[in-house]
Design an enzyme around this catalytic site. Structure first.
Site, PDB file in Angstrom:
ATOM      1  N   LEU A 262      -4.388  -7.624   5.702  1.00  0.00           N
ATOM      2  CA  LEU A 262      -4.367  -8.278   4.384  1.00  0.00           C
ATOM      3  C   LEU A 262      -5.737  -8.394   3.703  1.00  0.00           C
ATOM      4  CD1 LEU A 262      -1.820 -11.232   4.932  1.00  0.00           C
ATOM      5  CD2 LEU A 262      -1.355  -8.893   4.213  1.00  0.00           C
TER       6      LEU A 262
ATOM      7  N   CYS B 286       3.056 -14.101   8.365  1.00  0.00           N
ATOM      8  CA  CYS B 286       1.767 -14.592   8.871  1.00  0.00           C
ATOM      9  C   CYS B 286       1.967 -15.898   9.632  1.00  0.00           C
ATOM     10  CB  CYS B 286       0.812 -14.876   7.710  1.00  0.00           C
ATOM     11  SG  CYS B 286       0.472 -13.417   6.769  1.00  0.00           S
TER      12      CYS B 286
HETATM   13  C1  LIG Z   1      -0.710   0.219   5.081  1.00  0.00           C
HETATM   14  C2  LIG Z   1       0.356  -0.811   4.858  1.00  0.00           C
HETATM   15  C3  LIG Z   1       0.033  -2.021   4.246  1.00  0.00           C
HETATM   16  C4  LIG Z   1       1.013  -3.000   4.049  1.00  0.00           C
HETATM   17  N1  LIG Z   1       0.675  -4.176   3.432  1.00  0.00           N
HETATM   18  C5  LIG Z   1       1.627  -5.111   3.221  1.00  0.00           C
HETATM   19  C6  LIG Z   1       1.310  -6.316   2.540  1.00  0.00           C
HETATM   20  O1  LIG Z   1       0.187  -6.545   2.095  1.00  0.00           O
HETATM   21  N2  LIG Z   1       2.311  -7.229   2.376  1.00  0.00           N
HETATM   22  C7  LIG Z   1       3.593  -7.009   2.812  1.00  0.00           C
HETATM   23  O2  LIG Z   1       4.460  -7.876   2.624  1.00  0.00           O
HETATM   24  N3  LIG Z   1       3.922  -5.853   3.427  1.00  0.00           N
HETATM   25  C8  LIG Z   1       2.977  -4.913   3.644  1.00  0.00           C
HETATM   26  N4  LIG Z   1       3.313  -3.735   4.246  1.00  0.00           N
HETATM   27  C9  LIG Z   1       4.717  -3.516   4.669  1.00  0.00           C
HETATM   28  C10 LIG Z   1       5.476  -2.676   3.630  1.00  0.00           C
HETATM   29  O3  LIG Z   1       5.524  -3.311   2.376  1.00  0.00           O
HETATM   30  C11 LIG Z   1       6.924  -2.406   4.113  1.00  0.00           C
HETATM   31  O4  LIG Z   1       7.584  -3.629   4.267  1.00  0.00           O
HETATM   32  C12 LIG Z   1       6.980  -1.652   5.439  1.00  0.00           C
HETATM   33  O5  LIG Z   1       5.924  -0.737   5.547  1.00  0.00           O
HETATM   34  C13 LIG Z   1       8.319  -0.936   5.653  1.00  0.00           C
HETATM   35  O6  LIG Z   1       8.552   0.039   4.667  1.00  0.00           O
HETATM   36  P1  LIG Z   1       8.146   1.607   4.852  1.00  0.00           P
HETATM   37  O7  LIG Z   1       8.650   2.014   6.197  1.00  0.00           O
HETATM   38  O8  LIG Z   1       8.790   2.322   3.720  1.00  0.00           O
HETATM   39  O9  LIG Z   1       6.649   1.658   4.791  1.00  0.00           O
HETATM   40  C14 LIG Z   1       2.346  -2.759   4.474  1.00  0.00           C
HETATM   41  C15 LIG Z   1       2.672  -1.519   5.070  1.00  0.00           C
HETATM   42  C16 LIG Z   1       1.702  -0.560   5.265  1.00  0.00           C
HETATM   43  C17 LIG Z   1       2.101   0.749   5.896  1.00  0.00           C
END
Ligand SMILES: Cc1cc2nc3c(=O)[nH]c(=O)nc-3n(C[C@H](O)[C@H](O)[C@H](O)COP(=O)(O)O)c2cc1C
Length: 322
Positions: A88, A145
């Site tokens: 974060l 968190c």
């Molecule tokens: C590099 C990265 C950073 C992420 N940062 C956040 C974040 O700041 N807040 C959050 O709620 N989820 C965060 N996520 C989670 C994504 O929003 C999502 O819930 C998760 O990656 C599943 O979706 P996907 O498989 O399509 O990536 C992050 C994911 C990745 C890969």
């Protein structure tokens, strides 16, 4: 439907959806933290506004204090996924409101701001300050968190979830979307606690707890020791949890986890989601959201479905007869 989102010509699939009272042109959002719209706007300006791939923009999660993020390395690629321990990093509440919000407000779509507190007071500070800004259409509560007061991950325990909602719900009439973590033994009680506490929608899933080992030293690869898995590898888990939560609550759901194409989006809708979000796949191609939207429209058209609601109802009927 609100007059702001115009209807497609007749015979064309109607992708418009409403998420917690916010009218969207189509159901494809971004997953928080996976599309840096601030950097894209600064670098490419109007081109980003004209070709914006999502129907709403969900900001990177912000915290009260600025954060530098975790020690590197922060990424590990798996055969069909990505482990991140980004941690974060963000400018903090004041930095976000002063520097990022005015830039994000120039996007042509509604803005959803993701917030995470390390205590209920921090969540309250964030919700009050962010919801007070007219540029913000809705807030997403990232409850993955730990609460430093209880030591619990807020989204892993129904009691914690309920207490958080009691603290923040009275602070704003704006839609509150609770982003659920898959790192729980039972997701339904947490989803119900969010609903009972006044959440307007749920999004799921955040990343799955994961680790990687340095092949040479045998030590943990990631600077933080462990991280969260995303990408195609988590899609079956996300689909199962989406169906569980859809059966347990009446709230609209934003389904995500490994979406790479329109067919995957349709699978989440079939499991009960109203909207979907593209995350990791946007790192490969930032225009994935637009492709997923176009492919979803074709998938619906092939099945003679008029829109997302039609697809949800058809799948629900199929589930009840199977
Ligand atoms: C590099 C990265 C950073 C992420 N940062 C956040 C974040 O700041 N807040 C959050 O709620 N989820 C965060 N996520 C989670 C994504 O929003 C999502 O819930 C998760 O990656 C599943 O979706 P996907 O498989 O399509 O990536 C992050 C994911 C990745 C890969």
């Amino acid at each position: 439907m609100n007059a702001g989102v115009s209807a497609p010509p007749s015979g064309v699939v109607d992708l418009r959806v409403e998420l917690a009272g916010v009218e969207l042109e189509h159901p494809v959002l971004n997953g928080s933290g996976t599309f840096d719209a601030v950097a894209a706007l600064r670098t490419f300006g109007d081109e980003v506004r004209e070709r914006f791939p999502f129907s709403a923009f969900v900001s990177k999660t912000i915290t009260v204090a600025p954060r530098g993020g975790n020690r590197p390395p922060r990424l590990w690629e798996t055969p069909s996924g990505l482990i991140n321990s980004i941690g974060l990093p963000n400018k903090g509440l004041t930095g976000f409101l002063e520097h990022d919000l005015p830039v994000l407000a120039t996007l042509p779509v509604p803005l959803i701001v993701s917030v995470a507190g390390f205590s209920h007071d921090e969540f309250a500070t964030l919700v009050q300050a962010v919801a007070g800004r007219s540029e913000v259409a809705a807030l997403e509560l990232n409850v993955s968190c730990p609460n430093v007061e209880s030591g619990c991950i807020v989204g892993s325990e129904a009691g914690e979830m309920g207490a958080l909602m009691r603290r923040v719900r009275p602070l704003t009439a704006k839609p509150l979307i609770v982003k659920l973590t898959p790192n729980v033994s039972e997701i339904r009680p947490v989803a119900r606690a969010a609903e009972d506490g006044g959440a307007d929608a749920l999004s799921l899933i955040n990343t799955l707890r994961a680790a990687a080992v340095d092949p040479v030293s045998g030590a943990p690869w990631l600077g933080a020791g462990s991280g969260g898995l995303s990408g195609p590898a988590v899609r079956p888990v996300a689909l199962a949890l989406t169906a569980e939560v859809a059966a347990a609550t009446e709230l609209p759901l934003v389904g995500m986890g490994g979406i790479q194409e329109g067919r995957h989006a349709l699978d989440f809708i079939a499991q009960g989601a109203s909207c979907v979000a593209v995350g990791t796949e946007s790192f490969r191609d930032p225009m994935t959201g637009k492709r997923v939207r176009d492919e979803l429209a074709r998938e619906l058209q092939c099945r003679s479905l008029r829109g997302v609601q039609d697809a949800r109802l058809t799948s629900r009927a199929a589930r009840s007869t199977s």
